[in-house]
Design a protein around this motif. Structure first.
Motif, PDB file in Angstrom:
ATOM      1  N   ILE A 101      -4.563   2.056  -1.158  1.00  0.00           N
ATOM      2  CA  ILE A 101      -4.099   3.411  -0.860  1.00  0.00           C
ATOM      3  C   ILE A 101      -4.801   3.853   0.412  1.00  0.00           C
ATOM      4  CG2 ILE A 101      -4.169   5.836  -1.567  1.00  0.00           C
ATOM      5  CD1 ILE A 101      -3.835   4.970  -4.434  1.00  0.00           C
ATOM      6  N   LEU A 113      -0.582  -2.610  -6.998  1.00  0.00           N
ATOM      7  CA  LEU A 113      -0.859  -1.917  -5.735  1.00  0.00           C
ATOM      8  C   LEU A 113      -2.199  -2.394  -5.183  1.00  0.00           C
ATOM      9  CD1 LEU A 113       0.290   0.332  -3.874  1.00  0.00           C
ATOM     10  CD2 LEU A 113      -1.173   1.936  -5.123  1.00  0.00           C
ATOM     11  N   PHE A 118       0.842  -1.196   0.000  1.00  0.00           N
ATOM     12  CA  PHE A 118       0.000   0.000   0.000  1.00  0.00           C
ATOM     13  C   PHE A 118       0.875   1.242   0.000  1.00  0.00           C
ATOM     14  CE2 PHE A 118       0.864  -0.601   4.489  1.00  0.00           C
ATOM     15  CZ  PHE A 118       0.872   0.669   5.056  1.00  0.00           C
ATOM     16  N   ILE A 119       0.269   2.364  -0.374  1.00  0.00           N
ATOM     17  CA  ILE A 119       0.914   3.660  -0.233  1.00  0.00           C
ATOM     18  C   ILE A 119       0.082   4.504   0.728  1.00  0.00           C
ATOM     19  CG2 ILE A 119       2.020   3.586  -2.488  1.00  0.00           C
ATOM     20  CD1 ILE A 119      -0.111   5.465  -3.547  1.00  0.00           C
ATOM     21  N   PRO A 168      -5.868   0.903  -7.340  1.00  0.00           N
ATOM     22  CA  PRO A 168      -5.749  -0.105  -6.276  1.00  0.00           C
ATOM     23  C   PRO A 168      -7.079  -0.823  -6.071  1.00  0.00           C
ATOM     24  CG  PRO A 168      -6.038   2.059  -5.310  1.00  0.00           C
ATOM     25  CD  PRO A 168      -5.856   2.270  -6.791  1.00  0.00           C
ATOM     26  N   TYR A 205      -3.209   4.398 -10.324  1.00  0.00           N
ATOM     27  CA  TYR A 205      -2.740   3.096  -9.843  1.00  0.00           C
ATOM     28  C   TYR A 205      -3.855   2.064  -9.683  1.00  0.00           C
ATOM     29  CZ  TYR A 205       1.586   5.590  -9.197  1.00  0.00           C
ATOM     30  OH  TYR A 205       2.716   6.327  -9.426  1.00  0.00           O
ATOM     31  N   ILE A 262       7.202   1.074  -6.969  1.00  0.00           N
ATOM     32  CA  ILE A 262       6.228  -0.007  -7.119  1.00  0.00           C
ATOM     33  C   ILE A 262       6.685  -1.021  -8.162  1.00  0.00           C
ATOM     34  CG2 ILE A 262       3.859  -0.555  -7.802  1.00  0.00           C
ATOM     35  CD1 ILE A 262       3.046   2.182  -6.698  1.00  0.00           C
TER      36      ILE A 262
END
Length: 427
Positions: A121, A118, A14-15, A163, A161, A113
Motif C-alpha cells: 500500500i 496485496l 499495490f493500491i 500487505p 488487507y 483484488i
C-alpha cells in the motif's frame, strides 16, 4: 518468505491511497509494479488517473493511436476510455476516504483484488494540516483540523488487507505537528502502525540529492510486517551534472497567455539529462505547454526579478520594487513573493500547489518570454513524463487543475528509485 525479486515478473500488486495525480504510482509502474486500485477524492485528479491507466493499457497492447488522438483533441474522453477499458472497469475509486465511505471503498477494493494477495500500500494524506506554511496561515495552527487524523483511515487499510509493505509519504512538517496536549501526530502514527504488527523506519529525503531538478524534502515512512530493522530502502545519491535549463530549455518559447493544453511539438533538441531520464514521449511532442496571462504590472515586475538574477545572481525583495509597482500592504513578510526559477541552478525551489493560484513565485528565467511557468514546465521539474496528461472534472482543459495536481505530487523519478530499491534489496 515473500520474494519480491521472483514476483516482479508477475507484477506485484499495490493500491494507492490519497493518490492525487499518481506521481507515486507512476514511479512504481515504471519499476514494474501493478496498481490494482487508486483512491482519490478530487474528481480532476481521479480523471487524470483514469487517463493514465488508459495510456498504460493501450501501450501494453502496442497501439497508442487512440491516446494521441485524444491528446490532439480528435477524440472525446469517453471515447478514449471506451477504447481502453471496453466494458470493463478502471482502477480508480473517486471518493473521500473517511468513516462514512470506508465500507463502500472496501467493497470495491475487495472486488478488484479478488483472491490475490496485496503486496504493498502506498500513499500519503493531504499535507496541509502538517505543513509549516499551512500552520503559519491558520489561526489555530491547524490543531483540531480533521485532516490531522487521516492516517487513522490509512491504518484501516493495513488492518484489513495486511500487505507485506507500506509506504506513507508526507511533508517534513509531520515531524513537528502536534495535538493540543503537545502529542506529535507522528508518534501517534508510529504507535498505531506498531499495534497493527508493522515495524516502521523513516527518512527525510531531499529530491535534489537523487537526480530530481527541484529542491523538495519529504518524509518517507516504510513499514514491513513483523519485528525487523534496517530495512529502509537506501537510495543512491545521484551526482548533479545538469541544470534546471536542461529540464525545461527544449520547450517552445511562449509569451504570457499563449500556448495550448493539447499536443505541442518540441522544436529544440532535448538535453542529455532529458534523454537519459526517460521522460520524453518518443513522439517529439508534449502537452500542457500553456502559459497563463498576466497583467502589465506583474510583467514589469517579472522583468526586474529575472534581470536581477541573470545579471547579479541575486533575488529581488518586494521592498526593492518601485512604489508604483507595489500593491501589497504587508512589507514585513513574504518578501520573496516574486521569484524566478533560475535556469543556471541544478534544482529549482519547491513546486507546490499554490502555483495554481498565481505564477508569481515561478517566473520563467527567459526575459524574452516574460511569463511564469507552464504546467508542463512545472511537470518537468516534478519529473512527470511528457505524455502524462492532467485532467479536470469537467473534461475541459483546466490549467488551474493541472497546476494543483502537479504541485501536490511526488516526483515520478524519485518514486521510481524507491520502487527499484524494493526490487534490489527486499527479498
Amino acid at each position: 518468505m515473500f520474494d519480491l525479486k521472483t514476483k516482479i515478473s508477475n507484477k506485484p500488486i499495490f493500491i494507492d491511497l490519497f493518490a492525487g495525480a499518481g506521481g507515486l504510482s507512476e514511479g512504481f509502474v515504471r519499476a514494474g509494479f501493478d496498481p490494482v486500485v487508486h483512491v482519490e477524492a478530487d474528481p480532476g485528479a481521479a480523471y487524470t488517473l483514469r487517463t493514465r491507466e488508459a495510456f498504460h493499457l493501450l501501450k501494453g497492447r502496442g497501439d497508442l493511436t487512440a491516446y494521441f488522438a485524444y491528446l490532439s483533441g480528435q477524440l472525446k474522453r469517453n471515447e478514449l476510455y471506451s477504447q481502453a477499458f471496453g466494458t470493463g472497469s478502471n482502477s480508480v475509486i473517486n471518493d473521500t476516504i473517511g468513516a462514512e465511505s470506508l465500507s463502500k471503498i472496501f467493497d470495491l477494493l475487495d472486488a478488484r483484488i479478488g483472491t490475490r494477495r496485496l503486496d504493498l500500500i502506498v500513499g500519503g494524506p493531504p499535507c496541509q494540516a502538517y505543513s509549516l506554511v499551512g500552520r503559519a496561515r491558520s489561526e489555530q495552527k491547524m490543531v483540531g483540523d480533521q485532516r490531522n487524523y487521516l492516517f487513522v483511515y490509512y491504518a484501516e487499510f493495513l488492518r484489513r488487507y495486511r500487505p507485506n509493505f507500506f509506504i506513507f509519504e508526507n511533508v517534513v512538517g509531520l515531524l513537528t505537528a502536534r495535538e493540543v496536549d503537545g502529542t506529535r501526530y507522528f508518534d501517534m502514527m508510529l504507535t498505531l502502525f506498531k499495534e497493527l504488527g508493522y515495524s516502521v523506519e523513516y527518512q527525510v529525503i531531499a529530491a535534489d540529492e537523487h537526480g530530481i531538478p527541484q529542491k523538495r524534502k519529504r518524509i518517507i515512512l516504510v513499514g514491513t510486517r513483523g519485528r525487523k530493522c534496517g530495512f529502509f530502502p537506501e537510495l543512491d545519491k545521484v551526482p548533479t551534472d545538469f541544470l534546471v535549463e536542461d529540464a525545461i530549455g527544449d520547450l517552445p518559447s511562449l509569451r504570457a497567455g499563449k500556448g495550448a493544453p493539447y499536443i505541442t511539438s518540441l522544436e529544440k533538441p532535448p538535453s542529455r539529462w532529458l534523454v537519459q531520464s526517460g521522460l520524453l514521449s518518443g513522439t517529439g511532442c508534449t502537452t500542457w505547454h500553456e502559459a497563463r496571462p498576466h497583467n502589465p504590472r506583474d510583467l514589469r515586475i517579472f522583468k526586474k526579478v529575472v534581470n536581477k538574477w541573470n545579471k547579479k545572481g541575486e533575488r529581488l525583495s518586494y521592498n526593492d520594487l518601485p512604489e508604483v509597482l507595489k500593491t501589497h500592504s504587508n512589507r514585513n513578510s513574504f518578501l520573496d513573493r516574486f521569484k524566478v526559477v533560475a535556469a543556471d541552478l541544478p534544482a529549482s525551489h519547491t513546486v507546490v500547489a499554490h502555483i495554481a493560484k498565481d505564477g508569481n513565485y515561478y517566473i520563467h528565467p527567459d526575459n524574452a518570454q516574460n511569463r511564469s511557468l507552464t504546467p508542463r514546465e512545472a511537470a518537468r521539474l516534478q519529473t512527470f513524463p511528457d505524455d502524462f496528461y492532467f485532467e479536470s472534472a469537467s473534461g475541459k482543459p483546466s490549467r488551474t487543475s493541472a497546476f494543483k495536481q502537479i504541485g501536490n505530487a511526488v516526483p515520478v523519478l524519485l518514486a521510481e528509485q524507491i520502487a527499484r530499491k524494493f526490487v534490489e534489496n527486499w527479498s
